[in-house]
Write a protein that holds these residues in place. Sequence first.
Motif, PDB file in Angstrom:
ATOM      1  N   THR A   1       0.154   9.473   5.316  1.00 43.35           N
ATOM      2  CA  THR A   1       1.272   9.517   4.299  1.00 43.35           C
ATOM      3  C   THR A   1       0.934  10.349   3.037  1.00 43.35           C
ATOM      4  O   THR A   1       1.786  11.011   2.550  1.00 43.35           O
ATOM      5  CB  THR A   1       1.624   7.830   3.930  1.00 43.35           C
ATOM      6  OG1 THR A   1       1.831   7.254   5.280  1.00 43.35           O
ATOM      7  CG2 THR A   1       3.076   8.046   3.092  1.00 43.35           C
TER       8      THR A   1
ATOM      9  N   ASN B   1       5.361   2.346   6.765  1.00 48.92           N
ATOM     10  CA  ASN B   1       4.652   2.761   8.209  1.00 48.92           C
ATOM     11  C   ASN B   1       5.435   1.784   9.363  1.00 48.92           C
ATOM     12  O   ASN B   1       5.700   2.656  10.234  1.00 48.92           O
ATOM     13  CB  ASN B   1       3.071   2.132   7.862  1.00 48.92           C
ATOM     14  CG  ASN B   1       2.512   2.535   9.191  1.00 48.92           C
ATOM     15  OD1 ASN B   1       2.403   3.643   9.711  1.00 48.92           O
ATOM     16  ND2 ASN B   1       1.551   1.592   9.724  1.00 48.92           N
TER      17      ASN B   1
ATOM     18  N   HIS C   1       1.807   2.163  -3.317  1.00 50.11           N
ATOM     19  CA  HIS C   1       0.432   2.727  -4.338  1.00 50.11           C
ATOM     20  C   HIS C   1       0.520   4.255  -3.949  1.00 50.11           C
ATOM     21  O   HIS C   1       0.331   5.156  -4.741  1.00 50.11           O
ATOM     22  CB  HIS C   1      -0.616   2.417  -3.848  1.00 50.11           C
ATOM     23  CG  HIS C   1      -0.907   0.726  -4.322  1.00 50.11           C
ATOM     24  ND1 HIS C   1      -0.481   0.313  -5.647  1.00 50.11           N
ATOM     25  CD2 HIS C   1      -1.264  -0.428  -3.839  1.00 50.11           C
ATOM     26  CE1 HIS C   1      -0.748  -1.019  -5.893  1.00 50.11           C
ATOM     27  NE2 HIS C   1      -1.185  -1.573  -4.689  1.00 50.11           N
ATOM     28  N   ILE C   2       0.665   4.531  -2.694  1.00 50.93           N
ATOM     29  CA  ILE C   2       0.910   5.851  -2.244  1.00 50.93           C
ATOM     30  C   ILE C   2       2.094   6.421  -2.643  1.00 50.93           C
ATOM     31  O   ILE C   2       1.954   7.684  -3.141  1.00 50.93           O
ATOM     32  CB  ILE C   2       0.788   6.097  -0.694  1.00 50.93           C
ATOM     33  CG1 ILE C   2      -0.484   5.275  -0.001  1.00 50.93           C
ATOM     34  CG2 ILE C   2       0.944   7.342  -0.209  1.00 50.93           C
ATOM     35  CD1 ILE C   2      -1.790   6.170  -0.526  1.00 50.93           C
TER      36      ILE C   2
ATOM     37  N   LYS D   1       1.049  -1.069   0.157  1.00 53.65           N
ATOM     38  CA  LYS D   1      -0.232   0.024   0.185  1.00 53.65           C
ATOM     39  C   LYS D   1       0.857   1.170   0.042  1.00 53.65           C
ATOM     40  O   LYS D   1       0.431   2.380  -0.690  1.00 53.65           O
ATOM     41  CB  LYS D   1      -1.001  -0.011   1.238  1.00 53.65           C
ATOM     42  CG  LYS D   1      -1.790  -1.100   1.343  1.00 53.65           C
ATOM     43  CD  LYS D   1      -2.717  -1.179  -0.085  1.00 53.65           C
ATOM     44  CE  LYS D   1      -3.757  -2.620   0.306  1.00 53.65           C
ATOM     45  NZ  LYS D   1      -3.060  -3.636   0.440  1.00 53.65           N
ATOM     46  N   SER D   2       1.843   1.357   0.871  1.00 53.05           N
ATOM     47  CA  SER D   2       3.003   2.350   0.747  1.00 53.05           C
ATOM     48  C   SER D   2       3.656   2.542  -0.739  1.00 53.05           C
ATOM     49  O   SER D   2       3.732   3.696  -1.052  1.00 53.05           O
ATOM     50  CB  SER D   2       4.197   2.225   1.542  1.00 53.05           C
ATOM     51  OG  SER D   2       3.750   2.019   3.013  1.00 53.05           O
TER      52      SER D   2
ATOM     53  N   SER E   1      -3.219   5.000   8.260  1.00 57.17           N
ATOM     54  CA  SER E   1      -1.894   5.464   7.898  1.00 57.17           C
ATOM     55  C   SER E   1      -1.603   5.771   6.233  1.00 57.17           C
ATOM     56  O   SER E   1      -0.710   6.511   6.168  1.00 57.17           O
ATOM     57  CB  SER E   1      -1.025   4.186   8.311  1.00 57.17           C
ATOM     58  OG  SER E   1      -1.428   2.905   7.619  1.00 57.17           O
ATOM     59  N   THR E   2      -2.130   5.212   5.231  1.00 54.51           N
ATOM     60  CA  THR E   2      -1.842   5.621   4.110  1.00 54.51           C
ATOM     61  C   THR E   2      -2.461   6.676   3.904  1.00 54.51           C
ATOM     62  O   THR E   2      -1.558   7.525   2.887  1.00 54.51           O
ATOM     63  CB  THR E   2      -2.486   4.347   3.323  1.00 54.51           C
ATOM     64  OG1 THR E   2      -3.859   4.301   3.633  1.00 54.51           O
ATOM     65  CG2 THR E   2      -1.805   3.200   3.284  1.00 54.51           C
ATOM     66  N   THR E   3      -3.575   7.386   4.439  1.00 60.74           N
ATOM     67  CA  THR E   3      -4.138   8.531   4.218  1.00 60.74           C
ATOM     68  C   THR E   3      -3.149   9.526   4.755  1.00 60.74           C
ATOM     69  O   THR E   3      -2.974  10.534   4.073  1.00 60.74           O
ATOM     70  CB  THR E   3      -5.567   8.787   4.886  1.00 60.74           C
ATOM     71  OG1 THR E   3      -6.329   7.788   4.527  1.00 60.74           O
ATOM     72  CG2 THR E   3      -6.033  10.311   4.806  1.00 60.74           C
TER      73      THR E   3
ATOM     74  N   PRO F   1      -4.011  -0.974   6.126  1.00 61.37           N
ATOM     75  CA  PRO F   1      -3.330   0.308   5.901  1.00 61.37           C
ATOM     76  C   PRO F   1      -4.567   1.237   5.561  1.00 61.37           C
ATOM     77  O   PRO F   1      -4.998   1.239   4.332  1.00 61.37           O
ATOM     78  CB  PRO F   1      -2.277   0.064   5.157  1.00 61.37           C
ATOM     79  CG  PRO F   1      -1.917  -1.313   5.139  1.00 61.37           C
ATOM     80  CD  PRO F   1      -3.150  -1.835   5.353  1.00 61.37           C
TER      81      PRO F   1
ATOM     82  N   GLU G   1      -5.316   2.493  12.898  1.00 66.67           N
ATOM     83  CA  GLU G   1      -5.991   2.472  11.532  1.00 66.67           C
ATOM     84  C   GLU G   1      -7.582   2.449  11.682  1.00 66.67           C
ATOM     85  O   GLU G   1      -8.027   2.153  12.863  1.00 66.67           O
ATOM     86  CB  GLU G   1      -5.591   1.198  10.902  1.00 66.67           C
ATOM     87  CG  GLU G   1      -4.171   0.904  10.814  1.00 66.67           C
ATOM     88  CD  GLU G   1      -3.564   1.800   9.642  1.00 66.67           C
ATOM     89  OE1 GLU G   1      -4.114   2.604   9.028  1.00 66.67           O
ATOM     90  OE2 GLU G   1      -2.357   1.699   9.344  1.00 66.67           O
TER      91      GLU G   1
END
Length: 324
Positions: A162, A100, A57-58, A54-55, A158-160, A155, A147
């Motif tokens: 980031t 994260n 993708h971000i 997911k990190s 945390s992804t938001t 995630p 989360e």
Amino acid sequence: MSQTSDLIQSAQRTIRLEIEAVEGLLAHIDADFVRACELILQSNGRVIVLGMGKSGHIGNKIAATLASTGTPAFFVHPAEASHGDMGMITRQDVILALSNSGSTAEIVTLLPLIKRMGIPMISMTGNPDSPLAQAAEVNLDARVAQEACPLNLAPTSSTTATLVLGDALAIALLEARGFTADDFAFSHPGGALGRRLLLKVEHVMHTGAALPQVARGTLLRDALMEMTRKGLGMTAILEADGRLAGIFTDGDLRRTLDRTIDVHSTRIEDVMTSHGKTARADMLAAEALKIMEDNKINSLIVVDDQDCPVGAFNLGDLLRAGVM
């Protein structure tokens, strides 16, 4: 009904938790954030964004945002970096590593090589004591309390956080560089945004023989014939010296007919709109569109420095050009 209520409550809870996560970032915008910006501004290379899962993708989105706002950047997949893609990274670059946990194996594996190459690294983690944060020149704290996932596993918050921190970094750099709307347009030449920021009136206006125009003193009947031939729903009316005297449009025609005026004997200056709103050839088409919208008109005459008509266009021209 109960299920509907549960679904709504779940969605609202998620949004509240993510809002709290974003608000928590405000306390982390400090000297470390400033140092991260300075490292990037001092670099002669690109920002290389790393992230897994997911990190990743971000990270892709952050790299794209940086690149489109004046900071050359691209995303490199950490696993692929271990199998040849490290060759895409130079000593002049800056690495922005996202994790994260701060202990993502695929990124941690690259740390010795990054250090050996002497590439400055910025980490963005939720754990300032992690191997990644400790290895970085500066760590951007993206930790969240929990989360949005009720299992506290997927995630989400945390992804938001980031992503928002990445946006904050990109915009701070944009402002520090003095990045302008014209600069932005050159990064987006193919889209509607680029057209709005780059296209000028001279690119859409009708000129020469295609410009509808008649002289003051012309009969309304003949002016209507000129409008019909040129197909813009309007005509310019000229003074004897070539300057703009006025404009006559389809709307003026409807109002004229309501007055039962004889089109065969009435002169155009008796029914025209004196002078009227105008545009310049070097004006952005988007600016001209705003003039038309503000004044509720469908067409504009383009004049030069001597107030002489050199072109004309209507809303249809702007629509075809993708400005609206």
